[in-house]
Design an enzyme around this catalytic site. Structure first.
Site, mmCIF file in Angstrom:
data_model
loop_
_atom_site.group_PDB
_atom_site.id
_atom_site.type_symbol
_atom_site.label_atom_id
_atom_site.label_comp_id
_atom_site.label_asym_id
_atom_site.label_seq_id
_atom_site.Cartn_x
_atom_site.Cartn_y
_atom_site.Cartn_z
ATOM 1 N N TYR A 169 0.810 -1.222 0.000
ATOM 2 C CA TYR A 169 0.000 0.000 0.000
ATOM 3 C C TYR A 169 0.842 1.270 0.000
ATOM 4 O O TYR A 169 1.858 1.349 0.695
ATOM 5 C CB TYR A 169 -0.964 -0.002 1.202
ATOM 6 C CG TYR A 169 -1.787 -1.279 1.246
ATOM 7 C CD1 TYR A 169 -2.788 -1.506 0.303
ATOM 8 C CD2 TYR A 169 -1.518 -2.275 2.183
ATOM 9 C CE1 TYR A 169 -3.506 -2.694 0.301
ATOM 10 C CE2 TYR A 169 -2.234 -3.463 2.192
ATOM 11 C CZ TYR A 169 -3.232 -3.669 1.249
ATOM 12 O OH TYR A 169 -3.930 -4.851 1.242
ATOM 13 N N ASP A 170 0.393 2.236 -0.787
ATOM 14 C CA ASP A 170 1.060 3.548 -0.845
ATOM 15 C C ASP A 170 0.307 4.602 -0.024
ATOM 16 O O ASP A 170 0.911 5.566 0.438
ATOM 17 C CB ASP A 170 1.094 4.057 -2.296
ATOM 18 C CG ASP A 170 1.830 3.092 -3.201
ATOM 19 O OD1 ASP A 170 2.843 2.509 -2.743
ATOM 20 O OD2 ASP A 170 1.368 2.895 -4.353
#
Lengths: 304, 304
Positions: free
Chosen positions: B18-19
């Protein structure tokens, strides 16, 4: 299909069939400040035939006493016992159906009608129109704020139209309803009402706000709810099979009659027309309809 | 079944997957006035890994600016662009989704947050906290009453928590919504909120009152509604498949993530427990759960 009351014999049959005539007021007897034609004569004729008249209104801001005064302004002589408002229905419901002891207090979010009617049945009311300190904003940090002085003896909350509704009153109402043993009584659920050519928020708007935050479902006392009919039957001991509800609205008055086993008579002096009536499903049709209430008098006057 | 984040490798996988990390605040970062353990370190660690942090709150009474100040009191350095409140979401929704021209005015039934955020996007707001004449009772017969001076340029009504809610404000809000072309935007629908050890009426209570009298259904901007996610995506251009929602409530935060195609991580520092989690249907399970947000930092610190 509804039967149109259009000749003398039909009026005679109506008089033979029913002993108790229940009336909605606005749109049936008067429109705003205007008395409708031959209303005075029709009510007089029904009284002369020994009929029991009951005037049923959803306005909870007025007490029966105040309603009697309103009738008097139109020249209509009506006794307090003949008026059945949703405020009175709420109080009757608390006392006779819920059997709330009169040493329990009632928190009112609503107008004077609720205060007077609960008071007359022996309850002490709190809130309502008599706590000017609730006009100021809620300050739950302030030890003197009424939210920090809840009354342990409150056994019910009565909610109706409150033109002094504010967050402070709503927050205190919620505190009482968070107690599992406190009953939630709603005078009626009309979402709006007309006034001065405007549409204003009605009792249903206040009730829905309270229901949303409390996650409680109220007992509904006004038309078209069963609570109102239970209270009328309890107070007047009427035989429903010998009773007829007369009104100008299909979704309140006519539904109120139909759902509760009464005959129903729609008058077209209010918001409904012959076209809307004819478009209805058979099971939604009122028993009878008439152009106006005064037709009952006028038709009966005509020769055979 | 949700995966419990319980070892270092799981945290590394999370960082790889996840960013964008979206956070609920109360119950995740702090509880009332208490910062939760290792929150400061966890947020620092995520920043060091180049993660995009977005703080998502349903409180519409505060603007993003005011929220930044609240974070600062906990020693958390957060920029205004990282805060996403339901007031801001409402304004973004009006501007970008509804494409309401900025020469249209917005009537506010709510707090300062809505006024500030709509103002920052170029709208003139009316109502809200800046009309002291609305503190007095409605008098629709009085030509000077604001209800008789409605602004023809109002194009939307924005409703949120309003601790100054009263009948006067409600009645004017209704007048605007009776116009067919006026949009109804709700910041959020939380029915209550906790404050000073009490439960008080929330934005949802105000919204439901307005919806009841206007017979209009609002666009819902706060969690768990799509409006909030649309506004976040519009403002931050995030890739939902590389985003995760972290929160302490199943019915708002986790639902918000799940319904909008994000991964979700439940922390148990707020209102939910491991038992409630395990009792859930598979399709209602969040992707992950952890005892507390600070576990992400603590587990990563541990040796292999």
């Amino acid at each position: 299909m509804s039967v149109k009351i259009a000749n003398r014999q039909q009026v005679i049959d109506l008089l033979d069939s029913y002993d108790n005539f229940l009336f909605d007021c606005d749109g049936v007897l008067w429109l705003d400040t205007l008395l409708l034609p031959k209303v005075l004569e029709t009510l007089g004729m029904l009284r002369n035939h020994g009929k029991h008249l009951i005037f049923v209104t959803n306005n909870s801001t007025k007490s029966r006493e105040q309603y009697v005064e309103k009738f008097a302004k139109f020249g209509l002589k009506v006794s307090k016992s003949e008026v059945f408002g949703s405020a009175y229905a709420s109080a009757i419901y608390a006392k006779d159906i819920l059997q709330l002891p009169t040493d329990k207090k009632v928190w009112v979010l609503g107008g004077k009608g609720l205060e007077v009617e609960f008071g007359e049945l022996g309850y002490t009311t709190l809130g309502g129109t008599r706590m000017p300190e609730l006009e100021s904003p809620l300050n739950s940090n302030d030890p003197s704020d009424p939210i920090n002085h809840l009354d342990p003896e409150v056994g019910a909350v009565a909610v109706g139209l409150d033109t002094h509704l504010n967050y402070h009153r709503l927050a205190i109402t919620l505190q009482y309803l968070l107690r599992p043993d406190v009953a939630f009584i709603a005078s009626n659920i009309d979402s709006t009402f007309p006034a001065n050519g405007m549409i204003l928020p009605g009792a249903g708007t206040v009730v829905q706000a309270v229901a949303t935050c409390s996650h409680k479902t109220p007992v509904l006392c006004g038309k078209p709810n069963k609570g109102m009919m239970d209270a009328i039957v309890e107070a007047h001991h009427i035989d429903k099979s010998r009773s007829i509800m007369i009104g100008d609205r299909l979704n309140t008055d006519m539904k109120f009659g139909r759902d509760n086993g009464l005959a129903s008579l729609l008058v077209l002096t209010g918001i409904e027309s012959e076209d809307t009536l004819k478009a209805l499903d058979e099971k939604e049709q009122p028993t009878y309809y008439a152009t106006k209430l005064g037709d009952l008098y006028e038709l009966l006057q005509k020769g055979n």
